[in-house]
Scaffold this active site. Structure first.
Site, PDB file in Angstrom:
ATOM      1  N   SER A   1      -3.640 -67.950 -27.546  1.00  0.00           N
ATOM      2  CA  SER A   1      -4.181 -66.874 -26.219  1.00  0.00           C
ATOM      3  C   SER A   1      -5.423 -67.024 -25.833  1.00  0.00           C
ATOM      4  O   SER A   1      -5.996 -67.490 -26.071  1.00  0.00           O
ATOM      5  CB  SER A   1      -4.616 -65.575 -27.366  1.00  0.00           C
ATOM      6  OG  SER A   1      -5.132 -65.121 -25.534  1.00  0.00           O
TER       7      SER A   1
ATOM      8  N   TYR B   1      -3.571 -66.852 -18.717  1.00  0.00           N
ATOM      9  CA  TYR B   1      -3.415 -66.132 -18.266  1.00  0.00           C
ATOM     10  C   TYR B   1      -4.052 -66.378 -16.641  1.00  0.00           C
ATOM     11  O   TYR B   1      -5.622 -66.728 -17.095  1.00  0.00           O
ATOM     12  CB  TYR B   1      -4.744 -64.866 -18.983  1.00  0.00           C
ATOM     13  CG  TYR B   1      -3.884 -63.682 -19.540  1.00  0.00           C
ATOM     14  CD1 TYR B   1      -2.449 -63.577 -19.207  1.00  0.00           C
ATOM     15  CD2 TYR B   1      -4.751 -63.103 -20.854  1.00  0.00           C
ATOM     16  CE1 TYR B   1      -2.144 -62.214 -20.119  1.00  0.00           C
ATOM     17  CE2 TYR B   1      -3.613 -62.376 -21.485  1.00  0.00           C
ATOM     18  CZ  TYR B   1      -2.424 -62.048 -21.253  1.00  0.00           C
ATOM     19  OH  TYR B   1      -2.318 -60.652 -22.178  1.00  0.00           O
TER      20      TYR B   1
ATOM     21  N   THR C   1       1.688 -66.448 -19.166  1.00  0.00           N
ATOM     22  CA  THR C   1       1.754 -64.726 -19.326  1.00  0.00           C
ATOM     23  C   THR C   1       2.537 -64.596 -17.244  1.00  0.00           C
ATOM     24  O   THR C   1       1.510 -64.579 -16.793  1.00  0.00           O
ATOM     25  CB  THR C   1       1.192 -64.286 -19.364  1.00  0.00           C
ATOM     26  OG1 THR C   1       0.625 -64.544 -20.515  1.00  0.00           O
ATOM     27  CG2 THR C   1       1.652 -63.223 -19.881  1.00  0.00           C
TER      28      THR C   1
ATOM     29  N   LYS D   1       6.429 -66.260 -19.616  1.00  0.00           N
ATOM     30  CA  LYS D   1       5.831 -65.577 -20.008  1.00  0.00           C
ATOM     31  C   LYS D   1       6.605 -64.338 -20.348  1.00  0.00           C
ATOM     32  O   LYS D   1       5.641 -63.941 -18.984  1.00  0.00           O
ATOM     33  CB  LYS D   1       5.094 -65.308 -21.762  1.00  0.00           C
ATOM     34  CG  LYS D   1       4.929 -64.494 -22.321  1.00  0.00           C
ATOM     35  CD  LYS D   1       3.801 -64.636 -23.740  1.00  0.00           C
ATOM     36  CE  LYS D   1       3.761 -63.697 -24.193  1.00  0.00           C
ATOM     37  NZ  LYS D   1       3.216 -62.979 -24.063  1.00  0.00           N
TER      38      LYS D   1
ATOM     39  N   HIS E   1       6.153 -58.133 -23.063  1.00  0.00           N
ATOM     40  CA  HIS E   1       4.474 -57.967 -23.806  1.00  0.00           C
ATOM     41  C   HIS E   1       4.629 -56.894 -24.959  1.00  0.00           C
ATOM     42  O   HIS E   1       3.312 -56.322 -24.962  1.00  0.00           O
ATOM     43  CB  HIS E   1       4.062 -57.828 -22.391  1.00  0.00           C
ATOM     44  CG  HIS E   1       2.094 -57.968 -22.639  1.00  0.00           C
ATOM     45  ND1 HIS E   1       1.994 -59.218 -21.882  1.00  0.00           N
ATOM     46  CD2 HIS E   1       1.432 -57.424 -23.214  1.00  0.00           C
ATOM     47  CE1 HIS E   1       0.834 -59.883 -21.934  1.00  0.00           C
ATOM     48  NE2 HIS E   1       0.733 -59.002 -23.090  1.00  0.00           N
TER      49      HIS E   1
HETATM   50  C1  LIG Z   1      -2.844 -57.131 -29.824  1.00  0.00           C
HETATM   51  C2  LIG Z   1      -1.065 -57.989 -29.092  1.00  0.00           C
HETATM   52  C3  LIG Z   1      -1.791 -58.833 -28.194  1.00  0.00           C
HETATM   53  C4  LIG Z   1      -1.509 -59.235 -27.775  1.00  0.00           C
HETATM   54  N1  LIG Z   1      -1.783 -60.406 -26.702  1.00  0.00           N
HETATM   55  C5  LIG Z   1      -1.449 -61.452 -25.931  1.00  0.00           C
HETATM   56  C6  LIG Z   1      -2.090 -62.677 -24.754  1.00  0.00           C
HETATM   57  O1  LIG Z   1      -3.051 -62.308 -25.642  1.00  0.00           O
HETATM   58  N2  LIG Z   1      -0.943 -63.057 -24.263  1.00  0.00           N
HETATM   59  C7  LIG Z   1       0.098 -62.907 -24.348  1.00  0.00           C
HETATM   60  O2  LIG Z   1       0.915 -63.075 -23.374  1.00  0.00           O
HETATM   61  N3  LIG Z   1       0.405 -61.745 -24.689  1.00  0.00           N
HETATM   62  C8  LIG Z   1      -0.209 -60.906 -25.701  1.00  0.00           C
HETATM   63  N4  LIG Z   1       0.481 -59.944 -26.287  1.00  0.00           N
HETATM   64  C9  LIG Z   1       2.160 -60.026 -26.531  1.00  0.00           C
HETATM   65  C10 LIG Z   1       2.867 -60.994 -27.126  1.00  0.00           C
HETATM   66  O3  LIG Z   1       2.789 -62.445 -27.004  1.00  0.00           O
HETATM   67  C11 LIG Z   1       4.360 -60.812 -27.519  1.00  0.00           C
HETATM   68  O4  LIG Z   1       5.013 -60.543 -25.770  1.00  0.00           O
HETATM   69  C12 LIG Z   1       4.268 -58.706 -27.792  1.00  0.00           C
HETATM   70  O5  LIG Z   1       4.226 -58.752 -28.958  1.00  0.00           O
HETATM   71  C13 LIG Z   1       6.015 -59.412 -28.627  1.00  0.00           C
HETATM   72  O6  LIG Z   1       6.634 -58.049 -29.167  1.00  0.00           O
HETATM   73  P1  LIG Z   1       6.467 -57.982 -30.557  1.00  0.00           P
HETATM   74  O7  LIG Z   1       5.190 -57.356 -31.195  1.00  0.00           O
HETATM   75  O8  LIG Z   1       7.040 -56.140 -31.061  1.00  0.00           O
HETATM   76  O9  LIG Z   1       6.941 -59.195 -31.451  1.00  0.00           O
HETATM   77  C14 LIG Z   1      -0.166 -59.137 -27.399  1.00  0.00           C
HETATM   78  C15 LIG Z   1       0.385 -58.393 -28.227  1.00  0.00           C
HETATM   79  C16 LIG Z   1       0.114 -57.788 -29.146  1.00  0.00           C
HETATM   80  C17 LIG Z   1       0.275 -56.693 -30.731  1.00  0.00           C
HETATM   81  O1  LIG Z   2      -3.527 -56.305 -25.377  1.00  0.00           O
HETATM   82  C1  LIG Z   2      -2.041 -57.396 -24.801  1.00  0.00           C
HETATM   83  O2  LIG Z   2      -1.419 -56.692 -24.648  1.00  0.00           O
HETATM   84  C2  LIG Z   2      -3.271 -58.391 -24.280  1.00  0.00           C
HETATM   85  O3  LIG Z   2      -2.337 -58.942 -23.106  1.00  0.00           O
HETATM   86  C3  LIG Z   2      -4.831 -58.395 -23.441  1.00  0.00           C
HETATM   87  C4  LIG Z   2      -5.118 -59.542 -22.619  1.00  0.00           C
HETATM   88  C5  LIG Z   2      -6.101 -59.357 -21.975  1.00  0.00           C
HETATM   89  C6  LIG Z   2      -7.066 -58.247 -22.296  1.00  0.00           C
HETATM   90  C7  LIG Z   2      -6.646 -57.264 -22.880  1.00  0.00           C
HETATM   91  C8  LIG Z   2      -5.402 -57.597 -23.905  1.00  0.00           C
END
Ligand SMILES: Cc1cc2nc3c(=O)[nH]c(=O)nc-3n(C[C@H](O)[C@H](O)[C@H](O)COP(=O)(O)O)c2cc1C
Ligand SMILES: O=C(O)C(=O)c1ccccc1
Length: 369
Positions: free
Chosen positions: A110, A134, A160, A241, A265
């Site tokens: 990430s 991002y 994303t 994404k 997401h």
């Molecule tokens: C705690 C957390 C942090 C996440 N951080 C990002 C991130 O930094 N960048 C991003 O594109 N998606 C982020 N996501 C989304 C995940 O990449 C993904 O799309 C999502 O978790 C898929 O669903 P699932 O948790 O049901 O498998 C985050 C998800 C969670 C739960």
């Molecule tokens: O939590 C998230 O889903 C996430 O993608 C994110 C990314 C940057 C800052 C805070 C949350």
């Protein structure tokens, strides 16, 4: 698979994480936006589809290995970008990435990882990895991130596209929990020559630095033209994404992208939006085989992967499933991945298919209401 943990279901992992993490951190991972309708729909959506298995087809040898953006993988699964992994375990991204490497599935770093992409790359050796972008409000920083990903052996860039701003996360507001404000997730910024030069940030993660990151983290002005520009800047495969609309899927093909992730997401952005699995068939219909289709949202078990592949996905990503495993560090994430692979193989055999290609032709029907 004996990793000294024994069997643990996805729900048990979630419970374990809940028991070990403080409320702010656990809620941050588990919850979704708004009334969590989309978060719930991601799980419930799978129940709307039923597999109609075939029998008597010699399934004595099955193979779930595949390749994803030119990288071999033990199954059609990658670890989704999940920011701030040090809120789960002190080894954070290093532990999860090493687990992915050991189990031969790609790991997606990430933008908001606490360890830098260089540190994570070093921990992974030659194992396959992707970088999630991002897109910052400053293009120079975006390009700097891309160059670093190129130099550190990343095989694809996941941009994303569903996060021009953060979703309405009620639980985090209640808890006043924002990992960035605690100084987590700064790894890629604090080590970036362009970011540090432009902000004169100290490398300490001070309040000032956090504010500088927060003000550049997201970019509301992005359009496909920017992706067109990025297409000319790098030879790496580029993946969008966060696609759920079939017209956006067509645009991703038109601008020459290599892949898209059907994703909302994990229900963390627009509450009330369509579940991932509901969105998948129309996206597949719109783009056919013109682009790699990845999928995430609500994958917890082997049967979920069977359904996603049968509805048009080439491979899937898991988010929370491995995030909960990280409570036990590298061993926990390895356990989650190994168990999912065994379960996927079981599901494949019992569906009556011996290859992923034939699985993509498996019969699904809509559940009777
Ligand atoms: C705690 C957390 C942090 C996440 N951080 C990002 C991130 O930094 N960048 C991003 O594109 N998606 C982020 N996501 C989304 C995940 O990449 C993904 O799309 C999502 O978790 C898929 O669903 P699932 O948790 O049901 O498998 C985050 C998800 C969670 C739960
Ligand atoms: O939590 C998230 O889903 C996430 O993608 C994110 C990314 C940057 C800052 C805070 C949350």
């Amino acid at each position: 698979m004996s990793l000294n943990i024994g069997f643990r279901s996805p729900e048990q992992w979630e419970q374990l994480a809940k028991a070990h993490l403080d409320k702010g951190a656990f809620d941050y991972i588990q919850t979704g936006a708004g009334a969590e309708e989309t978060l719930q729909a991601n799980i419930d959506g799978f129940k709307q589809w039923k597999i109609v298995p075939r029998v008597m087809r010699d399934v004595s040898s099955v193979d779930v290995s595949t390749s994803i953006f030119g990288e071999r993988a033990s199954m059609p699964v990658s670890l989704a970008p999940v920011g701030f992994q040090t809120i789960i375990h002190p080894d954070g991204e290093l532990a999860a990435a090493k687990a992915a490497a050991a189990q031969q599935v790609p790991y997606t770093v990430s933008t908001v990882s606490t360890y830098s992409m260089e540190e994570i790359a070093e921990a992974m050796g030659n194992a396959p990895r992707f970088f999630q972008l991002y897109w910052p409000s400053d293009d120079d920083i975006a390009l700097s991130f891309i160059r670093r990903a190129e130099q550190n052996g990343f095989s694809a860039i996941f941009v994303t596209v569903d996060t021009p701003m953060l979703g309405w996360r009620e639980q985090d507001k209640q808890n006043q929990y924002f990992p960035l404000r605690k100084g987590e997730g700064l790894g890629n910024y604090l080590t970036d020559p362009i970011f540090t030069e432009k902000t004169l940030a100290s490398r300490e993660g001070t309040e000032q630095t956090i504010a500088e990151v927060a003000s550049r983290l997201f970019n509301r002005s992005l359009t496909w033209e920017k992706i067109n520009w990025l297409r000319k800047q790098t030879k790496l495969p580029i993946v969008a994404k966060g696609i759920v609309h079939p017209e956006d899927a067509k645009l991703a093909v038109e601008v020459g992208l290599d892949g898209l992730v059907v994703s909302n997401h994990g229900g963390r952005q627009l509450d009330g939006s369509i579940s991932s699995i509901e969105a998948l068939p129309a996206v597949k219909e719109a783009v056919g085989n013109d682009i790699q289709i990845l999928f995430d949202g609500g994958i917890r078990r082997g049967a979920d992967i069977v359904k996603a592949l049968a509805l048009g996905a080439d491979s899937i990503l898991i988010g929370r499933l491995y995030a909960y495993g990280l409570i036990n560090g590298q061993a926990g994430v390895m356990h989650v991945i190994a168990q999912l692979k065994e379960e996927l193989e079981t599901s494949l055999v019992l569906t009556g298919e011996s290859s992923l290609a034939s699985l993509q032709q498996a019969t699904l029907v809509r559940a009777q209401k």
